[in-house]
Design an enzyme around this catalytic site. Structure first.
Site, PDB file in Angstrom:
ATOM      1  N   GLU A 127       0.854  -1.181   0.000  1.00  0.00           N
ATOM      2  CA  GLU A 127       0.000   0.000   0.000  1.00  0.00           C
ATOM      3  C   GLU A 127       0.900   1.244   0.000  1.00  0.00           C
ATOM      4  O   GLU A 127       1.874   1.279   0.733  1.00  0.00           O
ATOM      5  CB  GLU A 127      -0.894   0.043   1.236  1.00  0.00           C
ATOM      6  N   GLY A 267       2.901   2.696  10.795  1.00  0.00           N
ATOM      7  CA  GLY A 267       2.677   1.918  12.018  1.00  0.00           C
ATOM      8  C   GLY A 267       2.511   0.439  11.744  1.00  0.00           C
ATOM      9  O   GLY A 267       3.185  -0.396  12.349  1.00  0.00           O
ATOM     10  N   ALA A 268       1.610   0.111  10.825  1.00  0.00           N
ATOM     11  CA  ALA A 268       1.350  -1.295  10.534  1.00  0.00           C
ATOM     12  C   ALA A 268       0.523  -1.399   9.265  1.00  0.00           C
ATOM     13  O   ALA A 268       0.006  -0.395   8.773  1.00  0.00           O
ATOM     14  CB  ALA A 268       0.605  -1.958  11.693  1.00  0.00           C
ATOM     15  N   MET A 269       0.392  -2.615   8.739  1.00  0.00           N
ATOM     16  CA  MET A 269      -0.302  -2.797   7.464  1.00  0.00           C
ATOM     17  C   MET A 269      -1.189  -4.032   7.512  1.00  0.00           C
ATOM     18  O   MET A 269      -0.749  -5.100   7.920  1.00  0.00           O
ATOM     19  CB  MET A 269       0.762  -2.903   6.354  1.00  0.00           C
ATOM     20  N   ASN A 271      -2.368  -6.288   5.454  1.00  0.00           N
ATOM     21  CA  ASN A 271      -2.359  -7.325   4.426  1.00  0.00           C
ATOM     22  C   ASN A 271      -3.225  -8.513   4.839  1.00  0.00           C
ATOM     23  O   ASN A 271      -3.185  -8.944   5.979  1.00  0.00           O
ATOM     24  CB  ASN A 271      -0.926  -7.832   4.226  1.00  0.00           C
ATOM     25  N   HIS A 303      -6.889  -1.830  15.039  1.00  0.00           N
ATOM     26  CA  HIS A 303      -7.073  -1.117  13.768  1.00  0.00           C
ATOM     27  C   HIS A 303      -6.805  -2.045  12.576  1.00  0.00           C
ATOM     28  O   HIS A 303      -7.639  -2.156  11.672  1.00  0.00           O
ATOM     29  CB  HIS A 303      -6.140   0.094  13.737  1.00  0.00           C
ATOM     30  N   GLU A 304      -5.672  -2.699  12.580  1.00  0.00           N
ATOM     31  CA  GLU A 304      -5.322  -3.553  11.437  1.00  0.00           C
ATOM     32  C   GLU A 304      -6.282  -4.732  11.353  1.00  0.00           C
ATOM     33  O   GLU A 304      -6.703  -5.126  10.262  1.00  0.00           O
ATOM     34  CB  GLU A 304      -3.871  -4.039  11.536  1.00  0.00           C
ATOM     35  N   HIS A 307      -9.566  -3.731   9.790  1.00  0.00           N
ATOM     36  CA  HIS A 307      -9.488  -3.547   8.345  1.00  0.00           C
ATOM     37  C   HIS A 307      -9.924  -4.803   7.592  1.00  0.00           C
ATOM     38  O   HIS A 307     -10.264  -4.722   6.410  1.00  0.00           O
ATOM     39  CB  HIS A 307      -8.050  -3.221   7.922  1.00  0.00           C
ATOM     40  N   GLU A 326      -9.911   4.198   5.994  1.00  0.00           N
ATOM     41  CA  GLU A 326      -9.131   4.667   7.142  1.00  0.00           C
ATOM     42  C   GLU A 326      -9.984   5.428   8.165  1.00  0.00           C
ATOM     43  O   GLU A 326      -9.858   5.219   9.369  1.00  0.00           O
ATOM     44  CB  GLU A 326      -7.940   5.501   6.683  1.00  0.00           C
TER      45      GLU A 326
HETATM   46  N1  TRP Z   1      -3.141   0.918   5.753  1.00  0.00           N
HETATM   47  C1  TRP Z   1      -2.164   1.234   6.769  1.00  0.00           C
HETATM   48  C2  TRP Z   1      -2.959   1.578   8.003  1.00  0.00           C
HETATM   49  O1  TRP Z   1      -3.444   0.742   8.650  1.00  0.00           O
HETATM   50  C3  TRP Z   1      -1.296   2.381   6.380  1.00  0.00           C
HETATM   51  C4  TRP Z   1       0.062   2.067   5.862  1.00  0.00           C
HETATM   52  C5  TRP Z   1       0.937   1.164   6.338  1.00  0.00           C
HETATM   53  C6  TRP Z   1       0.753   2.719   4.815  1.00  0.00           C
HETATM   54  N2  TRP Z   1       2.099   1.222   5.660  1.00  0.00           N
HETATM   55  C7  TRP Z   1       2.012   2.167   4.716  1.00  0.00           C
HETATM   56  C8  TRP Z   1       0.417   3.723   3.945  1.00  0.00           C
HETATM   57  C9  TRP Z   1       2.959   2.611   3.783  1.00  0.00           C
HETATM   58  C10 TRP Z   1       1.350   4.180   2.993  1.00  0.00           C
HETATM   59  C11 TRP Z   1       2.597   3.611   2.931  1.00  0.00           C
HETATM   60  O2  TRP Z   1      -3.260   2.682   8.293  1.00  0.00           O
HETATM   61 ZN    ZN Z   2      -5.574   1.846   8.504  1.00  0.00          ZN
END
Ligand code: TRP
Ligand code: ZN
Length: 882
Positions: A127, A267-269, A271, A303-304, A307, A326
């Site tokens: 992302e 912070g985190a993602m 996936n 939060h993650e 999602h 978001e």
């Molecule tokens: N979607 C992620 C969140 O929970 C945001 C995010 C994580 C992100 N890593 C990133 C956005 C790198 C841009 C680039 O908010």
């Molecule tokens: Zn998010």
């Protein structure tokens, strides 16, 4: 920027994709000096027209081969640019298999987008547009596909190989290599793809969903961190349960993995089934992490996880819709935190962030609506506006509809759009359809930037026993809209009688909900008349901060004190105190500028004295009430901020309170001592927060020496919160020689722990006593610093520029110039981080001369560079537009 200027892209130009990808097969061959990626995509034209070329995104890739239906496509049929691969329509049938091989170099990837290496492991961040750095693809969220992924690597160096979904195959191969194959049955956009390969350990647990499915939960970390995973695991299970109970959302696979990595831009993602976390947002134990870290982990894990529905099952059609996932997900995690902790304190924290940082963003050159109409670089739009204001807009819908209809609306939204890529309009429409409420005017919140200002005047009619409130709204011009349409503002209020109780709200106007106290403000100016009001009431305005607006009402100090003591709304009790202190400090800052003697307002002194007279039942609230408004908040209150006068005034208030009330602070401190084992529970956190706040005031005074107490707490603490708070109290006090010794000892004790060392760096970068940029440079030169690691850059550079406002805004402008140099240096390595660092400089127009113009000069220095990234280019050029 001397070369071709990056171009903006526009929401109005959106077109549905001309191709779809039914299935995606990816093969990764990982080696230490390169990676080979082979993709096999089952594709189809969507329009029936054969005329369109097949346009694929791709960046920093070496193309090895491309074939359609097993026929190699020769160079004359495709065109390669720095950002794309376009295959001639004439060789692209209506249904076909596309196969592409690319070669990439993850070990050289310092931008941390796509596939890269972090402390020896491979990981991905796709992302928003990172997937195009892995292979040529339709890198846009409205192209959804099922994925099968095979990963091959050296078994000794990379024993763990992970991707999304279920493990369907694992093999040992020749030459010490091995492979795993993963299949994700859920269609997803490529930004949710993830891969991890490394030498990792994990903890494991299980969760049984409401329909009885067993889910295996794992958290993967580098071996030295295995004792820091338990809290995040607990948070994950609590979130899964909460989403079932509050939203009826169940998890949809039998496996859920979290991986912690050290080098991560955000912070985190989220996936799909393979969340990747910045290690600072997942790892914690009582010895190494503070209460604030535990709370951050709780909310980010939630939060993650949330999602999975708000973002993954229902995703965004395009990146203009980012706040769809978001804003909604921040609202969800905020409610989760409110439910498991103190609701009022969570609200205070959220609103503080909004009113300092988001309002400042919205008053600056990067101001944008939560549904932006254009952008140059999408990474620049992961903003406080998209996230926090977006969450406030969802919260307003929640409050307009009520909890029950909001739940009906979210059920309808998820049911209607499961598996789809949609827009904010679909969300609002589902809320309307489920509730029968008209949100037409409310939609203005999505299209107009800027913070509305609400001007309130009142009139009490003694003979009619009526009270009239006139509410006017305005919103300044912002880059996208000159003439603002009026907002629909759900404005919650109460009217207090002279005993401090609420009058029943009787108003003939149909826009007032007498049950909830919500007044629906929809015009530029409206008057609401309340009846049966026996004496002139004290209005409690915008209770619970029911809308993201600035309220202007000329409160008398006595009225604010009355609200502090009596308001039934906890948020407004706190806010009244903040307004009182803000007024005092703003007025003292005028005295500073005029060279007058500074005298503390006795009203504020009395408030503090009485707040310290006993322990309140809610200690977290007590700590909030005893906290002065931050310097950043004070700066936000002035159109042309006098940073130094504000700093001096605020310090004077703090110092005087400390000098005159040190006994009382010390008393409360003693009452909060707690010898029980550490627990990150709301009550225990509240007690520590109040205790450590008192310690800050105690170490401030010259009237008594409390440094021994701080020293003792530092030495004997059984947890990081107490140890680090004691260190912080010393570092920001006049006990500088003790502070230096304690800093030294702290480093010796914790030098093996990256995250603790980062806290140590940031404490020094934020210190009141750091002597300008030369001292910050010493931190940059320390062994513990690494410019390629975003956490370290944030700990030193961002903390100095965004939190050490006194020194960053030093009179000679050296702070600005220094920051410009750091931005230029970082832009070559990591544009996303470089661009974020630019934030503090963009506020130049609202900082009084000579500082504001010096900030602008620093921006011009950056703008003069050639080869700026799109990220930095966009922020710098937009900030310099006059
Ligand atoms: N979607 C992620 C969140 O929970 C945001 C995010 C994580 C992100 N890593 C990133 C956005 C790198 C841009 C680039 O908010
Ligand atoms: Zn998010």
């Amino acid at each position: 920027m001397k070369n071709a200027e990056p171009k903006a892209i526009y929401l109005k130009d959106y077109q549905a994709p001309a191709f779809e990808i039914e299935s995606t097969y990816l093969n990764f061959d990982l080696y230490d000096d390169y990676t080979l990626v082979t993709s096999i995509l089952k594709m189809r034209r969507t329009t029936g027209l054969d005329a369109e070329n097949l346009f694929l995104n791709g960046q920093d890739l070496e193309l090895r081969s491309v074939s359609i239906n097993d026929e190699v496509i020769s160079g004359e049929y495709y065109e390669l640019t720095d950002e794309s691969l376009s295959i001639a329509a004439s060789v692209v049938p209506s249904e076909f298999t596309l196969s592409i091989q690319t070669k990439i170099k993850p070990q050289e990837n310092t931008a941390l987008e796509g596939l890269y290496k972090s402390s020896g492991m491979f990981c991905t961040q796709c992302e928003a547009e990172g997937f195009r750095r892995i292979t040529y693809f339709l890198d846009r969220p409205d192209v959804m596909s099922v994925y099968e992924v095979r990963i091959t690597a050296d078994k000794k160096a990379y024993p763990v190989l992970l991707s999304n979904g279920n493990l369907i195959d694992a093999q040992d191969l020749e030459g010490g290599r091995h492979s795993t194959t993963w299949q994700d049955p859920h269609k997803k956009p490529c930004y949710l793809f993830a891969l991890v390969a490394g030498d990792l350990k994990h903890i494991e647990d299980t969760f049984t969903t409401m329909s009885g499915e067993n889910v295996t939960l794992r958290i993967f970390v580098e071996p030295q961190n295995i004792d820091k995973c338990d809290f995040a695991m607990g948070a994950l299970k609590r979130s899964m349960k909460w989403d079932e109970e509050v939203y009826g959302r169940e998890y949809d696979l039998n496996i859920f993995n979290i991986v912690a990595v050290d080098a991560f831009n955000m912070g985190a993602m989220e996936n799909k089934s393979l969340n990747i976390f910045n290690s600072s947002c997942v790892l914690a134990n009582p010895k190494t992490a503070t209460d604030a870290t535990f709370q951050r982990i709780e909310s980010i894990v939630a939060h993650e996880y949330f999602h999975n529905w708000s973002g993954n099952r229902v995703t965004c059609r395009d990146w203009f819709q980012l706040s769809l996932k978001e804003g909604f997900t921040v609202f969800r995690d905020s409610e989760y935190s409110a439910d498991i902790g103190s609701r009022t304190v969570k609200r205070i924290e959220d609103v503080s962030l909004l009113r300092t940082a988001q309002f400042a963003e919205d008053a600056g050159p990067m101001s944008h609506p939560i549904l932006p109409a254009s952008f140059i670089e999408i990474s620049n739009f992961y903003t406080l506006t998209i996230y926090e204001k977006g969450a406030e807009v969802v919260r307003m819908i929640h409050n307009i509809l009520g909890a029950q209809d909001f739940r009906k609306g979210s059920d309808l939204y998820f049911a209607r759009h499961d598996g789809q890529a949609v827009t904010t309009e679909h969300f609002v429409k589902a809320m309307e359809d489920a509730s029968g409420k008209d949100l037409t005017q409310f939609r203005n919140w999505y299209h107009q930037a800027g913070t509305p200002e609400i001007f309130i005047t009142d009139h009490y009619d003694e003979s009619a026993k009526s009270y009239a409130l006139t509410i006017k709204q305005t919103c300044r011009e912002t880059p996208e809209t000159k003439e603002k349409k009026p907002y629909h503002i759900p404005f919650e209020l109460g009217l207090l009688n002279d005993k401090g109780d609420d009058y029943p709200l009787i108003c003939k106007n149909s826009k007032v909900n007498s049950e909830t106290g919500v007044v629906n403000v929809t015009k530029f100016e409206e008057t609401f008349v309340f009846e049966n009001i026996d004496t002139k009431p004290v209005p409690s305005l915008l209770r619970g901060f029911s809308a993201p607006v600035r309220v202007r009402y000329a409160y008398e100090a006595e009225q604010l004190q009355f609200l502090m003591a009596n308001d039934s709304d906890g948020f407004n009790r706190w806010d009244a105190g903040q307004t009182l202190a803000t007024n005092v400090i703003l007025s003292l800052s005028q005295d500073v500028l005029a060279g007058r003697e500074l005298v503390l307002d006795e009203g504020l002194f009395n408030v503090y004295q009485s707040l310290l007279s006993t322990l309140m039942s809610d200690l977290a609230m007590q700590a909030q009430m005893l906290s002065l408004p931050s310097l950043a908040y004070l700066i936000e209150q002035q159109d042309q901020a006098q940073v130094h006068a504000l700093y001096t005034a605020r310090s004077f208030v703090k110092q005087t309170l400390a000098d005159r009330l040190h006994d009382s602070f010390s008393n409360v401190y003693q009452q909060c001592l707690d010898s029980r084992e550490y627990e990150p529970s709301p009550d225990a956190i509240a007690k520590r927060t109040l205790k450590n706040l008192c310690l800050q005031y105690m170490t401030q005074t010259h009237n008594h020496d409390y440094s021994g107490i701080a020293q003792q707490q530092f030495d004997q603490a059984n947890n990081m919160t107490d140890q680090f708070s004691a260190l912080g109290a010393l570092v920001n006090s006049h006990h500088q020689s003790l502070a230096q010794t304690a800093l030294q000892r702290f480093y010796e004790q914790w030098q093996h722990d990256v995250l603790v060392v980062n806290m140590w760096l940031s404490l020094q970068a934020s210190s009141d006593h750091i002597e300008g940029v030369a001292a910050v440079n010493e931190l940059l030169n320390h062994d513990a610093f690494d410019i390629k690691n975003p956490n370290k850059v944030r700990a030193v550079v961002s903390v100095f520029a965004a939190q050490n406002l006194r020194h960053f805004h030093g009179a000679d402008g050296s702070g600005y110039n220094w920051l410009a140099d750091r931005i230029i240096e970082l832009d070559a390595l990591n544009p996303q981080i470089a661009s974020r660092l630019t934030g503090p400089l963009t506020k130049w127009k609202r900082i009084a001369p000579p500082n504001g113009p010096l900030m602008m000069q620093a921006l011009e220095k950056i703008a003069a560079r050639s080869n700026l990234s799109k990220d930095v280019y966009e922020v710098v050029t937009k900030s310099l537009v006059s």
